[in-house]
Design an enzyme around this catalytic site. Structure first.
Site, short mmCIF file in Angstrom:
data_model
loop_
_atom_site.label_atom_id
_atom_site.label_comp_id
_atom_site.label_asym_id
_atom_site.label_seq_id
_atom_site.Cartn_x
_atom_site.Cartn_y
_atom_site.Cartn_z
N GLY A 70 -16.01 34.55 28.38
CA GLY A 70 -15.48 33.39 28.36
C GLY A 70 -15.96 32.07 27.58
N TYR A 118 -8.52 51.07 32.50
CA TYR A 118 -8.54 49.60 32.99
C TYR A 118 -7.70 49.65 34.59
CZ TYR A 118 -6.56 44.86 33.55
OH TYR A 118 -6.29 43.44 34.05
#
Ligand code: UDP
Length: 332
Positions: A36, A141
């Site tokens: 982020g 994932y």
């Protein structure tokens, strides 16, 4: 409500924080800034830099705020990377998520919204994919996200957790201030726009011999603002829908070649493209049935549609050509 947004400096999390603030909620963002960007966090949100692996830090956070709900976006989310580093995905997406759940339950925070994924379906037997479709992820994932969905259900039964899982299809598009900016970009639309701006020489079409009409993979692109709205609605209805899973997709699929054409059309740039090999772990087709979320939550995609998505992403890219870190205009 006061809401903890994990991963709120990331792409979907930061847009969701923006929308929650607009609706009058209080927002605390927890993010380790590994993926982020500090500048993506809206000015109205409190920011805590921290990692979900830090259990004491989580305890301090829950002790110092009275949260009503948690929205959990923090995760590793790249299919191909997960094939290469499955252990890292288990730690980030399962172990660290358990730390979060454990801390919130110990502090009597019982409302949770989980960022799940279409990757948990694997190769679909039916398209558009309904939520009851069998789950058989074909990459690590997807397996980590499915594992955590099951843990949430166990906690609903054992501890009265009130939760919903939102299975996103392909998040895309931007708001005027927030867009997609990954340090190692692998996503189709930001890459197309980098080529449009001359930041990459060409676009690679990853797989041209899939069993699809034009041979390239088909995905359901859904605007990030529509995903944020799904979170707001899920929170509003959480007691009634606790334990439910919802697809968040638009019911429409587009091939890689269609995305390439849309990018050429909306940017009016040439965007050179070359055929390249398939990417590990990619299913040929992922398209959501969105009937359940429309029926149960009244959700309607307002911003989705490939051209509108690319147009919004292009507007953001022109404003932040190098992404958040080095752009002159910081997000507010
Ligand atoms: N893709 C591509 N070239 C790229 C990046 C992505 O052809 O440079 C394809 C990828 O193989 C997949 C689709 O675009 O079929 C969407 O990929 P993305 O990484 O954006 O999302 P995913 O479906 O993996 O979540």
């Amino acid at each position: 409500m006061k809401i903890l947004v994990t991963g709120g400096a990331g792409y979907v999390g930061s847009v969701c924080a923006e929308v929650l603030l607009e609706r009058g909620h209080g927002v605390v963002v927890l993010d380790n800034l590994s993926e982020g960007h500090r500048r993506a966090v809206p000015a109205g949100a409190a920011f805590v830099e921290g990692d979900l692996a830090d259990r004491q830090g989580l305890d301090r956070l829950f002790a110092s705020h009275r949260f009503d709900a948690v929205m959990h976006f923090a995760a590793l989310a790249l299919v191909e990377e997960s094939v290469r580093k499955p252990g890292a995905y288990l730690v980030a997406n399962v172990a660290n998520s358990i730390h979060l759940l454990d801390a919130m339950l110990r502090h009597d925070v019982g409302q949770f919204i989980f960022s799940s994924t279409a990757a948990i379906y694997g190769e679909p037997e039916v398209v558009p994919i309904p939520e009851e479709h069998r789950t058989a992820p074909i990459n690590p994932y997807g397996r980590t996200k499915l594992a955590f969905e099951r843990i949430l259900e166990d906690c609903r039964i054992s501890a009265g957790l009130c939760y919903a899982s939102l299975r996103y299809f392909n998040a895309a598009g931007a708001t005027p201030e927030r867009g997609e900016d990954h340090r190692q970009e692998t996503h189709i639309i930001p890459i197309l726009l980098q080529v449009a701006l001359g930041q990459r020489p060409h676009f690679e079409i990853r797989g041209t011999n899939y069993a699809t009409p034009d041979g390239t993979c088909i995905r359901d692109y859904v605007h990030v603002l529509d995903i944020a709205e799904a979170h707001v609605l899920a929170l509003d209805h959480l007691e009634r829908i606790s334990g439910w899973v919802f697809n968040v997709g638009s019911n429409r699929g587009h091939s890689v070649l269609e995305a390439l054409e849309a990018a050429r059309r909306m940017t009016r740039r040439s965007i050179p493209a070359v055929a390249a090999g398939r990417r590990a772990g990619d299913p040929p087709v992922l398209v959501a049935s969105s009937q359940k979320i429309e029926r149960e939550l009244g959700w309607r995609p307002q911003y989705s549609g490939l051209d509108a998505i690319v147009e919004s992403a292009w507007a953001w890219k022109q404003k932040f050509p190098q992404g958040y870190e080095v752009s002159p205009q910081a997000a507010g």
